[in-house]
Structures are given as C-alpha cells and as structure tokens.
Motif scaffolding. Structure first.
Motif, PDB file in Angstrom:
ATOM      1  N   MET A 206      44.369  39.592  51.272  1.00 27.28           N
ATOM      2  CA  MET A 206      45.147  39.275  50.100  1.00 27.28           C
ATOM      3  C   MET A 206      44.798  40.296  49.026  1.00 27.28           C
ATOM      4  N   PRO A 207      45.737  41.126  48.574  1.00 29.61           N
ATOM      5  CA  PRO A 207      45.445  42.097  47.523  1.00 29.61           C
ATOM      6  C   PRO A 207      45.209  41.401  46.180  1.00 29.61           C
ATOM      7  N   ILE A 208      44.082  41.732  45.556  1.00 30.61           N
ATOM      8  CA  ILE A 208      43.732  41.168  44.243  1.00 30.61           C
ATOM      9  C   ILE A 208      43.376  42.321  43.322  1.00 30.61           C
ATOM     10  N   GLU A 209      44.013  42.382  42.158  1.00 33.81           N
ATOM     11  CA  GLU A 209      43.700  43.379  41.142  1.00 33.81           C
ATOM     12  C   GLU A 209      43.516  42.669  39.815  1.00 33.81           C
ATOM     13  N   PHE A 210      42.565  43.122  39.022  1.00 33.05           N
ATOM     14  CA  PHE A 210      42.344  42.558  37.702  1.00 33.05           C
ATOM     15  C   PHE A 210      42.946  43.500  36.670  1.00 33.05           C
ATOM     16  N   SER A 211      43.742  42.946  35.755  1.00 35.14           N
ATOM     17  CA  SER A 211      44.513  43.750  34.813  1.00 35.14           C
ATOM     18  C   SER A 211      43.690  44.280  33.645  1.00 35.14           C
ATOM     19  N   GLY A 212      42.554  43.679  33.375  1.00 33.96           N
ATOM     20  CA  GLY A 212      41.776  44.059  32.204  1.00 33.96           C
ATOM     21  C   GLY A 212      42.086  43.206  30.988  1.00 33.96           C
ATOM     22  N   ARG A 213      43.174  42.424  31.038  1.00 34.62           N
ATOM     23  CA  ARG A 213      43.500  41.525  29.933  1.00 34.62           C
ATOM     24  C   ARG A 213      42.520  40.369  29.939  1.00 34.62           C
ATOM     25  N   ARG A 214      42.076  39.999  28.754  1.00 28.26           N
ATOM     26  CA  ARG A 214      41.216  38.815  28.618  1.00 28.26           C
ATOM     27  C   ARG A 214      41.394  38.264  27.221  1.00 28.26           C
ATOM     28  N   GLU A 215      41.152  36.968  27.072  1.00 31.85           N
ATOM     29  CA  GLU A 215      41.305  36.262  25.806  1.00 31.85           C
ATOM     30  C   GLU A 215      40.209  35.218  25.698  1.00 31.85           C
ATOM     31  N   VAL A 216      39.712  35.001  24.497  1.00 35.55           N
ATOM     32  CA  VAL A 216      38.818  33.873  24.248  1.00 35.55           C
ATOM     33  C   VAL A 216      39.716  32.694  23.937  1.00 35.55           C
ATOM     34  N   ILE A 217      39.452  31.562  24.577  1.00 36.76           N
ATOM     35  CA  ILE A 217      40.282  30.392  24.317  1.00 36.76           C
ATOM     36  C   ILE A 217      39.449  29.281  23.690  1.00 36.76           C
ATOM     37  N   ALA A 218      40.106  28.318  23.121  1.00 31.41           N
ATOM     38  CA  ALA A 218      39.490  27.320  22.247  1.00 31.41           C
ATOM     39  C   ALA A 218      38.294  26.598  22.837  1.00 31.41           C
ATOM     40  N   ALA A 219      38.248  26.385  24.102  1.00 30.47           N
ATOM     41  CA  ALA A 219      37.155  25.618  24.697  1.00 30.47           C
ATOM     42  C   ALA A 219      35.937  26.494  24.965  1.00 30.47           C
ATOM     43  N   ALA A 220      35.802  27.595  24.232  1.00 31.03           N
ATOM     44  CA  ALA A 220      34.648  28.496  24.353  1.00 31.03           C
ATOM     45  C   ALA A 220      34.494  29.012  25.772  1.00 31.03           C
ATOM     46  N   ARG A 221      35.551  29.605  26.267  1.00 30.37           N
ATOM     47  CA  ARG A 221      35.514  30.288  27.549  1.00 30.37           C
ATOM     48  C   ARG A 221      36.385  31.530  27.426  1.00 30.37           C
ATOM     49  N   VAL A 222      36.242  32.423  28.358  1.00 26.10           N
ATOM     50  CA  VAL A 222      37.048  33.642  28.352  1.00 26.10           C
ATOM     51  C   VAL A 222      38.026  33.569  29.512  1.00 26.10           C
ATOM     52  N   ALA A 223      39.299  33.702  29.210  1.00 21.02           N
ATOM     53  CA  ALA A 223      40.338  33.733  30.235  1.00 21.02           C
ATOM     54  C   ALA A 223      40.642  35.194  30.541  1.00 21.02           C
ATOM     55  N   PHE A 224      40.914  35.484  31.815  1.00 15.57           N
ATOM     56  CA  PHE A 224      41.234  36.847  32.221  1.00 15.57           C
ATOM     57  C   PHE A 224      42.287  36.797  33.309  1.00 15.57           C
ATOM     58  N   GLU A 225      43.042  37.886  33.396  1.00 17.63           N
ATOM     59  CA  GLU A 225      44.208  37.914  34.273  1.00 17.63           C
ATOM     60  C   GLU A 225      43.920  38.682  35.557  1.00 17.63           C
ATOM     61  N   ALA A 226      44.423  38.149  36.646  1.00 14.82           N
ATOM     62  CA  ALA A 226      44.383  38.832  37.939  1.00 14.82           C
ATOM     63  C   ALA A 226      45.803  38.881  38.482  1.00 14.82           C
ATOM     64  N   ASN A 227      46.054  39.825  39.335  1.00 13.14           N
ATOM     65  CA  ASN A 227      47.327  39.900  40.029  1.00 13.14           C
ATOM     66  C   ASN A 227      47.031  39.673  41.504  1.00 13.14           C
ATOM     67  N   VAL A 228      47.582  38.613  42.043  1.00 15.83           N
ATOM     68  CA  VAL A 228      47.323  38.227  43.432  1.00 15.83           C
ATOM     69  C   VAL A 228      48.639  38.269  44.190  1.00 15.83           C
ATOM     70  N   ASN A 229      48.717  39.161  45.158  1.00 11.54           N
ATOM     71  CA  ASN A 229      49.949  39.312  45.947  1.00 11.54           C
ATOM     72  C   ASN A 229      51.174  39.491  45.056  1.00 11.54           C
ATOM     73  N   GLY A 230      51.024  40.278  43.984  1.00 10.53           N
ATOM     74  CA  GLY A 230      52.143  40.550  43.097  1.00 10.53           C
ATOM     75  C   GLY A 230      52.429  39.484  42.064  1.00 10.53           C
ATOM     76  N   ARG A 231      51.587  38.464  41.993  1.00 10.59           N
ATOM     77  CA  ARG A 231      51.790  37.345  41.066  1.00 10.59           C
ATOM     78  C   ARG A 231      50.634  37.302  40.077  1.00 10.59           C
TER      79      ARG A 231
END
Length: 86
Positions: free
Chosen positions: A1-26
């Motif tokens: 399964m191809p997985i790439e991380f976009s480099g985008r990340r955000e701090v969200i209200a519950a004191a965690r960091v969200a980050f984006e991956a692209n999995v099979n084009g999604r």
C-alpha cells in the motif's frame, strides 16, 4: 500500500498534532496524542509551538509509526498513542 506524508500538520484543540498522509491516492488525517508527545518524545508544554516543535523534531519516528498503523488498519484515520511506538 503506497503511503506518503504531505508535510501538512496542525495543532488541534485537544492538545494533539494532526498530520496528513496520502494512502493509495486518498488523503487521510492522522494525529499524535499529547500523551505520546510527552511520554515518547519529552514534550513539556501544551502551547502550539511546543507541540509543533516536538512533532517536527521527531517527525521521522512519528511517520514511521503512523505508516505501521495505516498498513494494519487499511488506511483509516487514527490517533497515535504511546503504545504505538513500541
């Protein structure tokens, strides 16, 4: 399964960091919990700059753990907890 991380990340209200991956084009948003950032990587604060700094300093390890979870769960969104780094 191809997985790439976009480099985008955000701090969200519950004191965690969200980050984006692209999995099979999604795009899939993942996150790493405050507990994981504190216990695994020595984060000491809840301010956005603390969380992002800890995330960026440990991005390689976090993305490696995220890729393992994405492989196991079929590419669904999730949150990394301390036990996901064992």
């Amino acid at each position: 399964m191809p997985i790439e991380f976009s480099g985008r990340r955000e701090v969200i209200a519950a004191a965690r960091v969200a980050f984006e991956a692209n999995v099979n084009g999604r795009d899939v948003w993942c996150s790493v919990s405050l507990d994981a950032l504190n216990e695994r990587f020595g984060n000491a604060g809840t301010a956005a700059h603390d969380l992002v700094g800890t995330f960026e300093a440990n991005r390689t390890q976090i993305e490696r753990a995220a890729a393992r979870v994405l492989e196991r769960n079929g590419g669904a969104s999730f949150e990394l907890e301390p036990g996901d780094f064992n």
